[in-house]
Design a protein around this motif. Structure first.
Motif, PDB file in Angstrom:
ATOM      1  N   UNK A 124       3.240  33.108  -7.576  1.00 38.52           N
ATOM      2  CA  UNK A 124       3.931  32.668  -8.383  1.00 38.52           C
ATOM      3  C   UNK A 124       4.152  31.144  -8.014  1.00 38.52           C
ATOM      4  N   UNK A 125       4.410  30.918  -6.999  1.00 38.28           N
ATOM      5  CA  UNK A 125       4.609  29.740  -6.308  1.00 38.28           C
ATOM      6  C   UNK A 125       3.482  28.523  -6.440  1.00 38.28           C
ATOM      7  N   UNK A 126       2.222  28.911  -6.648  1.00 42.69           N
ATOM      8  CA  UNK A 126       1.053  28.477  -6.582  1.00 42.69           C
ATOM      9  C   UNK A 126       0.239  28.710  -7.697  1.00 42.69           C
ATOM     10  N   UNK A 142      -1.813  42.315 -14.099  1.00 37.77           N
ATOM     11  CA  UNK A 142      -0.746  42.200 -13.278  1.00 37.77           C
ATOM     12  C   UNK A 142      -0.356  40.976 -12.908  1.00 37.77           C
ATOM     13  N   UNK A 143      -1.052  39.815 -13.192  1.00 39.65           N
ATOM     14  CA  UNK A 143      -0.733  38.324 -13.043  1.00 39.65           C
ATOM     15  C   UNK A 143       0.140  38.075 -14.244  1.00 39.65           C
ATOM     16  N   UNK A 144      -0.066  38.607 -15.492  1.00 41.79           N
ATOM     17  CA  UNK A 144       0.893  38.337 -16.741  1.00 41.79           C
ATOM     18  C   UNK A 144       1.976  38.868 -16.241  1.00 41.79           C
ATOM     19  N   UNK A 150      -0.893  31.713 -17.043  1.00 42.37           N
ATOM     20  CA  UNK A 150      -2.143  32.087 -17.504  1.00 42.37           C
ATOM     21  C   UNK A 150      -3.510  32.252 -16.771  1.00 42.37           C
ATOM     22  N   UNK A 151      -4.311  33.095 -17.012  1.00 43.25           N
ATOM     23  CA  UNK A 151      -5.426  33.217 -16.370  1.00 43.25           C
ATOM     24  C   UNK A 151      -6.526  33.281 -17.339  1.00 43.25           C
ATOM     25  N   UNK A 152      -7.848  33.419 -16.840  1.00 45.76           N
ATOM     26  CA  UNK A 152      -9.198  33.447 -17.857  1.00 45.76           C
ATOM     27  C   UNK A 152      -9.986  34.616 -17.714  1.00 45.76           C
ATOM     28  N   UNK A 153     -10.164  35.098 -18.751  1.00 45.31           N
ATOM     29  CA  UNK A 153     -11.146  36.351 -18.911  1.00 45.31           C
ATOM     30  C   UNK A 153     -12.317  35.607 -19.481  1.00 45.31           C
ATOM     31  N   UNK A 154     -13.443  35.727 -18.445  1.00 44.95           N
ATOM     32  CA  UNK A 154     -14.551  35.140 -18.445  1.00 44.95           C
ATOM     33  C   UNK A 154     -15.586  35.896 -17.555  1.00 44.95           C
TER      34      UNK A 154
END
Length: 344
Positions: A124-126, A142-144, A150-154
């Protein structure tokens, strides 16, 4: 992966990132040429040194500098190291101030096993973009739920990065833009491939427009997280799904689970992408088709829904930001990103 280095060098980058609004969750920084990115193996193993060198070359072709996790070539049964080892690699990348984003090398199975061992305070801090798909859905969700950025589904780093995939990733991760994603138009004549129109066609399940936070990924992985603390709140979300190698009855079973768990009734809209190899291989099969299964579960929701978006186990898939607001138009099969996935 054709011409990534040349294309990356030719495209201009926006100005330095602005600070996040007061009280807002900080977004990952956008990627820049020369950034160091971590390579981790959170799921299946590969001890192929030649493949790893090719992966590093692909990352370099993006204009990025690969940093390989300590256990990427470790084997523990069918996993790339023990749960603690794989989690340690991810934790180390988020603690490393030189690393700007994290790419999963492979999917397979195993990401969910390491979730209890992740250092969520450090993550969370980075904020840094996490990139991958398929089994990496466990990490995206899990990140959400636990990190909030945000993350990227790719594609995973070992997969193909063709032009459409690369362009959508560049737009999201390097430029911080908000594109509208729409399947390519093959034109009136599909040419020598009669399946081309079918392959690129989207199908409206229920007409309408809807906006909300994009959440989802692989259906099998998502369904397996039901009842855990690693599933985010889907209230008002745009749920996107994909899968591979699952017969129609298994898709039916998993959607039934999501419905009975109360997830489906909370969403604002649904995009069911590609389901590669999802037809049961039984002579004389007379059960429900996949479109029938989708209609049975999604039409009663009363929300906009469509299928066929280029998301999933197909070449040239879209890069999809997870955790940002988007709008879908089920009549035309479009996904319009409404906010940047990165700090700009």
């Amino acid at each position: 992966m054709l011409g990534l280095g040349a294309l990356a060098a030719a495209l201009a980058l926006p100005a330095a990132a602005a600070p996040a609004a007061p009280g807002a969750v900080a977004k990952p920084p956008r990627l820049r040429q020369g950034d160091v990115v971590g390579l981790i193996a959170p799921a299946g193993f590969s001890d192929d040194l030649e493949e790893l060198e090719q992966i590093k070359s692909n990352i370099a072709g993006m204009g990025l500098v690969p940093k390989v996790g300590a256990h990427v070539l470790t084997r523990y049964g069918y996993l790339a190291g023990s749960d603690h080892q794989r989690a340690a690699d991810l934790n180390a990348m988020y603690a490393d101030k030189d690393v700007c984003a994290v790419f999963a090398v492979h999917g397979g199975w195993g990401s969910a096993r390491m979730l209890p061992h992740l250092d969520w305070k450090t993550i969370r801090a980075n904020p840094k973009l996490l990139v991958g798909f398929s089994d990496i859905t466990a990490l995206h969700l899990a990140f959400a739920a636990q990190a909030g950025f945000p993350t990227v589904h790719a594609p995973n780093a070992a997969n193909g990065w063709l032009e459409q995939t690369w362009n959508s990733f560049w737009t999201l991760a390097f430029q911080g833009d908000t594109p509208t994603l729409l399947n390519p138009d093959p034109g009136p004549d599909p040419g020598p491939d009669p399946l081309l129109q079918q392959r690129w066609r989207t199908a409206t399940i229920r007409v309408g427009k809807a906006s909300g936070r994009l959440l989802g990924g692989n259906l099998s992985v998502l369904a397996a997280l039901v009842g855990t603390p690693y599933l985010p709140d889907f209230s008002g979300a745009i749920l996107f799904l994909e899968d591979t190698g699952e017969a129609e009855y298994r898709i039916d079973r998993m959607l039934t689970q999501l419905g009975q768990a109360g997830i489906l009734r909370r969403v604002a809209g649904v995009v069911f992408g590609q389901c590669t190899g999802c037809q049961i291989d039984v002579t004389g099969y007379s059960g429900f088709s996949l479109p029938q299964v989708l209609a049975q579960h999604l039409v009663p929701l009363g929300v906009p829904a469509f299928s066929g978006a280029l998301i999933g186990h197909v070449a040239n898939q879209f890069a999809i930001p997870v955790g940002v607001r988007a709008e879908i138009d089920a009549a035309v099969g479009s996904i319009s990103i409404l906010e940047p996935a990165v700090a700009i």
